[in-house]
Design an enzyme around this catalytic site. Structure first.
Site, mmCIF file in Angstrom:
data_model
loop_
_atom_site.group_PDB
_atom_site.id
_atom_site.type_symbol
_atom_site.label_atom_id
_atom_site.label_comp_id
_atom_site.label_asym_id
_atom_site.label_seq_id
_atom_site.Cartn_x
_atom_site.Cartn_y
_atom_site.Cartn_z
ATOM 1 C CG HIS A 57 -3.435 8.769 2.772
ATOM 2 N ND1 HIS A 57 -4.549 9.593 3.768
ATOM 3 C CD2 HIS A 57 -2.269 8.885 3.617
ATOM 4 C CE1 HIS A 57 -3.500 10.249 4.761
ATOM 5 N NE2 HIS A 57 -2.359 9.611 4.481
ATOM 6 C CB THR A 116 -2.637 11.632 8.940
ATOM 7 O OG1 THR A 116 -1.661 11.274 7.908
ATOM 8 C CG2 THR A 116 -4.003 11.485 8.219
#
Ligand code: CP
Length: 358
Positions: free
Chosen positions: A172, A90
């Site tokens: 997320h 990420t």
């Protein structure tokens, strides 16, 4: 237009996620987010626009001239990557996405290296970052922190967008975007994602990617969701409630092999033992039935897809890695393109990039 400046932090926090959405939009009625906080901000139209923009960016980036053009589009902007929880994909894919668009970046990867270590509040830290940067991409172990910070910044003298790169066990959203982008690409020449069956397997209780992706899949027609996990780690009640309320077909089971046989896509997840309330609690759960190996691969449809948000431990055997249905490596790279699309769209660049001559 609903504005975060017109509502108190407390009143905003009490709204449902759907009711919060208009407060987070870039422009009234446009639908694209300014702050990206949770999956409920994305309907099918927005998902399709972002996937199209991601495809466009990856095409433009293929030529030297195109890549150089992309590097100009946000060359006047700076992004802060504020990650107070470990991350490889990420963090790096957001960093690479910023670089593709020409943004310069700064980062804090450990609160112990920032003045939070000296007792500074999250609110003051965020205000500090906003003095120097034009966007904050943040990951935190604290549920709801990105949302609180979005309200704080919108009510500050220097409002800048927040992009939630993982908040506690709850959401997320950018992972779910890359998962959807991967699923859309996996099935685009095979009749599309509508009508498919998607199985989630592993630690569904604490996997924030599962909550976000399960919601995004509800935007597609007749997608059945199957949840395979040990009882202690089964899908949480709030996810089930959303599916029931929306009339989505779903099944909860502990039989991975039967689920794989009827699935078009299988989404494996690791045991999230970093959230254990007592040390070693997860190790006492029998997870042996919740692993994907050669036998499961032999049961997966010929045109099926095997996904994993990664990192993995042993829940997908490495013997699956070279199979054309193993999508997890592509999934990672797709993350860079869809995050570039999201960042570009956040700064109003959807049309200029779609219309550019490259
Ligand atoms: N999928 C995911 O969030 O990976 P990282 O923890 O490596 O960022």
């Amino acid at each position: 237009m609903a504005k975060l400046t017109d509502i108190s932090r407390e009143d905003f926090s009490r709204l449902s996620l759907e009711a919060k959405r208009p407060y987070l939009e870039r422009c009234e009625g446009d639908g694209l987010p300014y702050h990206t906080l949770f999956a409920q901000q994305f309907d099918r139209g927005i998902l399709e626009r972002l996937c199209t923009l991601a495809n466009r960016i990856r095409f433009i980036n293929k030529s030297r001239e195109g890549a150089l053009y992309l590097k100009t589009v946000l060359a006047h902007k700076r992004a802060m990557l504020y990650f107070s929880q470990p991350s490889s994909r990420t963090f790096l894919s957001h960093l690479a996405a910023c670089q593709i668009l020409g943004m310069t970046t700064g980062s804090v990867r450990d609160a112990a290296t920032s003045s939070e270590f000296k007792g500074e509040s999250h609110e003051d830290s965020i205000r500090t970052f906003s003095s120097y940067f034009d966007m904050i991409i943040m990951r935190s172990p604290e549920q709801g922190l990105a949302e609180r910070m979005a309200w704080e910044l919108s009510n500050s003298s220097r409002p800048i967008p927040i992009l939630n790169a993982g908040s506690g066990k709850d959401q997320h959203p950018t992972q779910a975007l890359l998962d959807i982008y991967t699923l859309v690409r996996s099935f685009e020449t095979k009749g599309g994602l509508d009508g498919r069956t998607v199985t989630f397997c592993g630690d569904l209780m604490r996997g924030r990617t599962v909550r976000s992706l399960s919601y995004l899949l509800t935007n597609f027609r007749d997608v059945k969701q199957i949840f395979v996990a040990p009882q202690e780690l089964q899908v949480p009640a709030d996810v089930v409630m959303i599916l029931a309320k929306k009339g989505i077909d779903f099944e909860v089971t502990d039989d991975l092999k039967s689920a794989v046989k009827v699935s078009d896509a299988v989404y494996m997840t690791r045991i999230q033992d970093e959230w254990d309330s007592s040390k070693g609690a997860s190790a006492r759960i029998d997870t042996s039935k919740f692993k994907f190996g050669a036998e499961e691969l032999s049961l997966l449809k010929k045109d099926g897809a095997l996904l994993h948000p990664l990192p993995r431990r042993d829940e997908i055997a490495t013997c699956c890695d070279r199979d054309p249905r193993a999508m997890y490596w592509r999934q990672m790279r797709n993350g860079m393109w869809i995050r570039a699309a999201l960042i570009a769209a956040t700064f109003g660049l959807e049309k200029p990039i779609m219309d550019c001559g490259y």
